[in-house]
Motif scaffolding. Structure first.
Motif, PDB file in Angstrom:
ATOM      1  N   ASP A 209      38.599  28.451  24.386  1.00  0.00           N
ATOM      2  CA  ASP A 209      37.966  29.899  24.399  1.00  0.00           C
ATOM      3  C   ASP A 209      38.469  30.678  25.739  1.00  0.00           C
ATOM      4  O   ASP A 209      38.687  30.250  26.657  1.00  0.00           O
ATOM      5  CB  ASP A 209      36.166  30.013  24.989  1.00  0.00           C
ATOM      6  N   PRO A 210      38.478  32.457  25.461  1.00  0.00           N
ATOM      7  CA  PRO A 210      38.783  33.185  26.407  1.00  0.00           C
ATOM      8  C   PRO A 210      38.411  33.217  28.368  1.00  0.00           C
ATOM      9  O   PRO A 210      38.471  33.305  28.871  1.00  0.00           O
ATOM     10  CB  PRO A 210      38.992  34.329  25.448  1.00  0.00           C
ATOM     11  N   GLU A 211      36.891  32.447  28.174  1.00  0.00           N
ATOM     12  CA  GLU A 211      36.937  32.684  29.223  1.00  0.00           C
ATOM     13  C   GLU A 211      36.584  31.393  30.052  1.00  0.00           C
ATOM     14  O   GLU A 211      36.208  31.667  31.677  1.00  0.00           O
ATOM     15  CB  GLU A 211      34.960  32.981  28.699  1.00  0.00           C
ATOM     16  N   ILE A 212      37.119  30.798  29.538  1.00  0.00           N
ATOM     17  CA  ILE A 212      37.871  29.810  30.285  1.00  0.00           C
ATOM     18  C   ILE A 212      39.119  29.117  31.235  1.00  0.00           C
ATOM     19  O   ILE A 212      40.574  30.013  30.256  1.00  0.00           O
ATOM     20  CB  ILE A 212      37.692  27.650  29.496  1.00  0.00           C
TER      21      ILE A 212
ATOM     22  N   ALA B 191      33.239  49.422  24.139  1.00  0.00           N
ATOM     23  CA  ALA B 191      33.283  48.922  22.564  1.00  0.00           C
ATOM     24  C   ALA B 191      33.984  48.066  22.543  1.00  0.00           C
ATOM     25  O   ALA B 191      34.213  47.481  20.929  1.00  0.00           O
ATOM     26  CB  ALA B 191      32.805  50.156  21.416  1.00  0.00           C
ATOM     27  N   THR B 192      35.238  47.631  22.732  1.00  0.00           N
ATOM     28  CA  THR B 192      36.368  47.001  22.998  1.00  0.00           C
ATOM     29  C   THR B 192      35.843  46.153  24.051  1.00  0.00           C
ATOM     30  O   THR B 192      37.499  45.160  23.842  1.00  0.00           O
ATOM     31  CB  THR B 192      37.953  48.194  22.665  1.00  0.00           C
ATOM     32  N   TYR B 193      35.475  46.268  24.644  1.00  0.00           N
ATOM     33  CA  TYR B 193      35.525  44.917  25.385  1.00  0.00           C
ATOM     34  C   TYR B 193      35.230  42.981  24.781  1.00  0.00           C
ATOM     35  O   TYR B 193      34.555  43.616  24.220  1.00  0.00           O
ATOM     36  CB  TYR B 193      34.241  44.560  26.759  1.00  0.00           C
TER      37      TYR B 193
ATOM     38  N   LEU C  94      33.603  41.798  28.288  1.00  0.00           N
ATOM     39  CA  LEU C  94      33.053  41.806  28.157  1.00  0.00           C
ATOM     40  C   LEU C  94      31.838  40.890  28.462  1.00  0.00           C
ATOM     41  O   LEU C  94      30.458  41.976  28.853  1.00  0.00           O
ATOM     42  CB  LEU C  94      32.975  40.990  26.351  1.00  0.00           C
ATOM     43  N   LYS C  95      31.492  40.179  29.151  1.00  0.00           N
ATOM     44  CA  LYS C  95      30.698  39.093  30.019  1.00  0.00           C
ATOM     45  C   LYS C  95      30.105  39.524  31.256  1.00  0.00           C
ATOM     46  O   LYS C  95      29.251  40.411  31.964  1.00  0.00           O
ATOM     47  CB  LYS C  95      31.212  37.554  29.947  1.00  0.00           C
TER      48      LYS C  95
ATOM     49  N   ARG D 183      39.562  46.799  41.033  1.00  0.00           N
ATOM     50  CA  ARG D 183      39.835  47.625  40.323  1.00  0.00           C
ATOM     51  C   ARG D 183      39.117  47.383  39.512  1.00  0.00           C
ATOM     52  O   ARG D 183      38.745  48.744  38.774  1.00  0.00           O
ATOM     53  CB  ARG D 183      41.714  47.556  39.994  1.00  0.00           C
ATOM     54  N   TRP D 184      39.115  45.985  38.383  1.00  0.00           N
ATOM     55  CA  TRP D 184      38.383  46.412  37.434  1.00  0.00           C
ATOM     56  C   TRP D 184      37.539  46.632  37.276  1.00  0.00           C
ATOM     57  O   TRP D 184      36.922  46.989  36.206  1.00  0.00           O
ATOM     58  CB  TRP D 184      39.003  44.678  36.272  1.00  0.00           C
ATOM     59  N   LEU D 185      36.705  46.175  38.627  1.00  0.00           N
ATOM     60  CA  LEU D 185      35.202  46.431  38.528  1.00  0.00           C
ATOM     61  C   LEU D 185      34.592  47.657  39.134  1.00  0.00           C
ATOM     62  O   LEU D 185      34.041  49.039  38.552  1.00  0.00           O
ATOM     63  CB  LEU D 185      34.094  45.428  39.903  1.00  0.00           C
ATOM     64  N   ASP D 186      35.360  48.550  39.623  1.00  0.00           N
ATOM     65  CA  ASP D 186      35.518  50.007  39.816  1.00  0.00           C
ATOM     66  C   ASP D 186      35.782  50.524  38.197  1.00  0.00           C
ATOM     67  O   ASP D 186      34.960  50.994  38.239  1.00  0.00           O
ATOM     68  CB  ASP D 186      36.727  50.788  40.668  1.00  0.00           C
ATOM     69  N   ASN D 187      36.190  49.982  37.740  1.00  0.00           N
ATOM     70  CA  ASN D 187      36.636  50.437  36.371  1.00  0.00           C
ATOM     71  C   ASN D 187      35.639  50.588  35.057  1.00  0.00           C
ATOM     72  O   ASN D 187      35.166  51.307  34.330  1.00  0.00           O
ATOM     73  CB  ASN D 187      38.071  50.010  35.459  1.00  0.00           C
ATOM     74  N   LEU D 188      34.338  49.300  35.769  1.00  0.00           N
ATOM     75  CA  LEU D 188      33.716  48.963  34.348  1.00  0.00           C
ATOM     76  C   LEU D 188      31.941  50.100  35.105  1.00  0.00           C
ATOM     77  O   LEU D 188      31.249  50.118  34.511  1.00  0.00           O
ATOM     78  CB  LEU D 188      32.858  47.496  35.394  1.00  0.00           C
ATOM     79  N   PHE D 189      32.765  50.020  36.598  1.00  0.00           N
ATOM     80  CA  PHE D 189      31.560  51.590  36.616  1.00  0.00           C
ATOM     81  C   PHE D 189      31.699  52.965  35.746  1.00  0.00           C
ATOM     82  O   PHE D 189      30.737  53.649  35.696  1.00  0.00           O
ATOM     83  CB  PHE D 189      31.163  52.085  38.006  1.00  0.00           C
ATOM     84  N   MET D 190      32.652  53.360  36.035  1.00  0.00           N
ATOM     85  CA  MET D 190      33.494  53.923  35.321  1.00  0.00           C
ATOM     86  C   MET D 190      33.226  54.662  33.591  1.00  0.00           C
ATOM     87  O   MET D 190      32.416  55.698  33.340  1.00  0.00           O
ATOM     88  CB  MET D 190      34.818  54.489  35.463  1.00  0.00           C
TER      89      MET D 190
END
Length: 691
Positions: free
Chosen positions: A193-196, A385-387, A392-393, A530-537
């Motif tokens: 799976d993509p999470e692994i 909605a696209t995550y 997504l997790k 950077r990705w987490l900063d984007n999640l906040f936005m």
């Protein structure tokens, strides 16, 4: 049970280009492979020699031998929707993901069957019994991997796929589990799976398929027997055995197994993660914390271990450590399932069986040529909605924190644990030019549980560039002319200020580090990825749109006006509310969507929410409609819908479930489709089916 209708994708000119396209795509397949391809050559029945090529895709067919695949082709020789043509030949293609071969069976009508396989170079090879065993197992795993959850997301990805149940009896189950046992230790070849990050003995597509089969059918005893035999060969299988024991309500035995196995392999991250998940499910956060920390130490490059640790910190309400742990998660690009890349067909025929006729599904559906629903730009641009996969997790964990403490408090904690751009610039202006914060990195902080302590001074702060680009929230235009609602929503939401970019800190253009002083503002802070900063936005935009929607709804209600949205907009709003953990508002939006027209996505959203509430009648009402809609689009079987039916039977009993279904004011042909799922549970002797 009546077989689903046969979709036809038609090649009028170049017959066989679909097969050629499949052959060319073989070198690029990295997962379980695409659904099986069935290509037929047709000829007009009245003596003309003109031929036409038609094809469709299929999953769930018994691929254990050439005879079983040839038998499926023979079922296609009579098509009630096409009486002007006759089938003169057929080709069945089924991908073997273990050996990276495409197994093919050519059927000449009347008479004549030839089987062979094609490798990645397009060369023919002999199809042996061992290759057929691998192909059979891959076909079953694909049927579960490509099974739709009811929302239609898988159905829409590939046009014209017939989906059948690959395991329809206990005899077929024995055949499946026997093949899985023989090939179990080759499972890592199939990917994961993509999470692994890295497939291993217990984390790959084979083990995922086995666990999904056991969960769907409730055949826990069969699963326990399989994994007990495999555990004798490799103790690592203990984590899978423990998961099945826990799911089968054998918790005492599972705990003993976990205890004994950890003595043998103390740093097996799958075992430790299983322990953490079990403790967390029992409300034992402190016990789960120690297991989760150890699991991260055992597998620091795996996303799942960090995500579990973040979930534990959320359960313990240690919000700062939850954010720091989330910041340490290794993020992976999402790898979707293998899907066929086919040339543009001449025509497509998608027949509908009368057995699936249901007025409420047909009413309100847009006719061919009609414009699509209008969707406001602010709703269309909601990035969350696209995550998928790890993003997504991670977003789900972040929204759970926001739901628990509120947006403003979340921003305060964010500014306490991460270096903000404004404070970094003010420190530099006062001629103190620090290097990257050097007290310790976020990973060691999360493991030590001391967000403001001074242990583990380590300047190594990892930086990952996500594929997700930061997008400034768009200004939402006024949907329904209510200006005050817009202004109120905007003023009530605090926009997150940016954190300092790690690249800027590490750019090397700072002055040499002066004699050290205590930088009280951020000496113990971390650089936010950077990705987490984007999640906040992204979360800010979700909350902003949600606030505007609820404010407008309230104002329209006060003025006794009707609040109008298109069906697609209501569907998006329902998904938005569900993402933000607002169940009543989500149900309201999904119901508004369904009042306009049938939507499998909205209906699946209602199914999830009704199941959480324990609402048996409404759950069954949604299941009946989803099963009918799936069957209409050629899916005889959905693992997720069967699981929902089985759980209801387990809780309420088969007699009550059948009675509720039969008492529903819907056509009998529609109810019979749901009864088939109930009969499948009875065939596997699921709990609650005993008479």
């Amino acid at each position: 049970m009546v077989a689903p209708a046969i979709p036809e994708i038609i090649e009028d000119e170049d017959i066989g280009v679909a097969v050629d396209a499949r052959t060319e795509s073989l070198p690029g397949l990295r997962e379980l492979g695409p659904p099986d391809l069935v290509h037929l050559t047709k000829q007009t029945a009245k003596g003309s020699s003109k031929q036409t090529g038609v094809y469709h895709h299929v999953t769930g067919i018994d691929a254990s031998s050439s005879a079983s695949l040839a038998a499926y082709v023979n079922t296609l020789t009579f098509n009630p929707t096409d009486k002007t043509h006759k089938v003169v030949s057929g080709l069945y293609c089924c991908y073997n993901a273990f050996s990276h071969l495409d197994m093919r069976v050519e059927v000449k009508i009347p008479g004549g069957v030839e089987s062979y396989c094609v490798d990645e170079r397009g060369d023919r090879r002999v199809a042996t019994d061992s290759l057929w065993l691998e192909t059979f197992l891959c076909a079953v795993l694909r049927a579960y991997s490509y099974g739709d959850d009811g929302s239609g997301s898988e159905i829409k990805k590939i046009i014209g796929v017939r989906r059948f149940n690959p395991i329809i009896s206990t005899e077929m189950e024995h055949k499946f589990l026997d093949a899985a046992e023989k090939l179990f230790f080759n499972g890592r070849q199939l990917g994961s799976d993509p999470e692994i990050q890295t497939p291993n003995v217990v984390s790959n597509h084979l083990t995922a398929g086995l666990l999904k089969y056991i969960k769907t059918t409730g055949r826990y005893t069969s699963g326990v027997n399989l994994f007990q035999k495999l555990r004798e060969r490799d103790v690592e299988v203990s984590s899978l055995l423990a998961q099945v024991l826990i799911a089968g309500d054998e918790e005492v035995q599972a705990v003993r197994l976990l205890h004994d196995s950890v003595q043998d392999i103390p740093m097996d991250y799958a075992l430790l993660d299983c322990q953490a998940a079990f403790c967390l499910s029992k409300g034992e956060g402190e016990m789960a914390l120690e297991c989760a920390k150890r699991s991260v130490t055992a597998a620091p490059s795996e996303f799942s271990t960090w995500a579990r640790l973040a979930e534990v910190y959320v359960a313990l309400q240690q919000w700062d450590l939850a954010l720091l742990t989330l910041n340490s998660c290794p993020m992976f690009s999402y790898q979707d399932k293998d899907s066929p890349r086919m040339p543009e067909p001449s025509r497509v025929l998608l027949p509908i069986l009368p057995e699936t006729a249901l007025e409420e599904i047909d009413e309100g559906q847009p006719k061919q040529g009609e414009p699509y629903d209008s969707v406001h730009i602010s709703l269309r641009k909601l990035q969350a909605a696209t995550y998928q996969g790890t993003f997504l997790k991670a977003y789900s964990i972040l929204t759970s924190v926001a739901a628990a403490i509120g947006w403003d408090e979340l921003l305060k904690i964010r500014s306490r644990v991460f270096v903000m751009e404004e404070e970094y610039r003010s420190e530099r202006q006062s001629s103190i030019a620090p290097k990257a914060p050097t007290s310790k990195n976020a990973s060691t902080v999360a493991l030590s549980g001391t967000p403001n302590g001074s242990r583990h001074a380590d300047p190594d702060v990892s930086e990952e560039d996500s594929e997700e680009e930061t997008e400034e929230p768009s200004s939402t235009a006024q949907p329904n002319g209510v200006e005050n609602s817009m202004l109120a929503a905007e003023s009530s939401m605090t926009k997150p200020v940016p954190t300092v970019n790690a690249q800027e800190v590490k750019a090397g253009n700072e002055d040499p580090d002066p004699p050290h002083k205590d930088y009280t503002n951020f000496q113990n802070k971390r650089l936010c990825e950077r990705w987490l900063d984007n999640l906040f936005m992204v979360l800010y935009e979700d909350l902003r749109i949600y606030t505007i929607w609820r404010t407008e709804m309230g104002q329209y209600k006060q003025q006794q006006l009707q609040y109008k949205k298109s069906a697609t907009e209501w569907e998006i709003l329902g998904d938005l509310a569900e993402r933000l953990h607002h169940s009543p508002e989500s149900i309201e939006a999904y119901q508004q969507c369904l009042n306009i027209r049938f939507s499998p996505k909205a209906m699946t959203g209602l199914l999830r929410l009704y199941e959480k509430r324990g609402d048996t009648r409404n759950t069954l009402a949604t299941l009946i409609r989803l099963i009918t809609w799936q069957y209409r689009w050629y899916s005889e079987y959905s693992p997720d819908l069967l699981y929902s039916i089985r759980r209801l039977i387990e809780d309420e009993g088969a007699v009550k479930v059948r009675s509720i279904v039969q008492s529903t004011n819907l056509p009998q042909n529609v109810l019979d489709l749901t009864h088939e799922y109930c009969q499948l549970c009875a065939a596997f002797k699921s709990t609650g089916t005993e008479t």
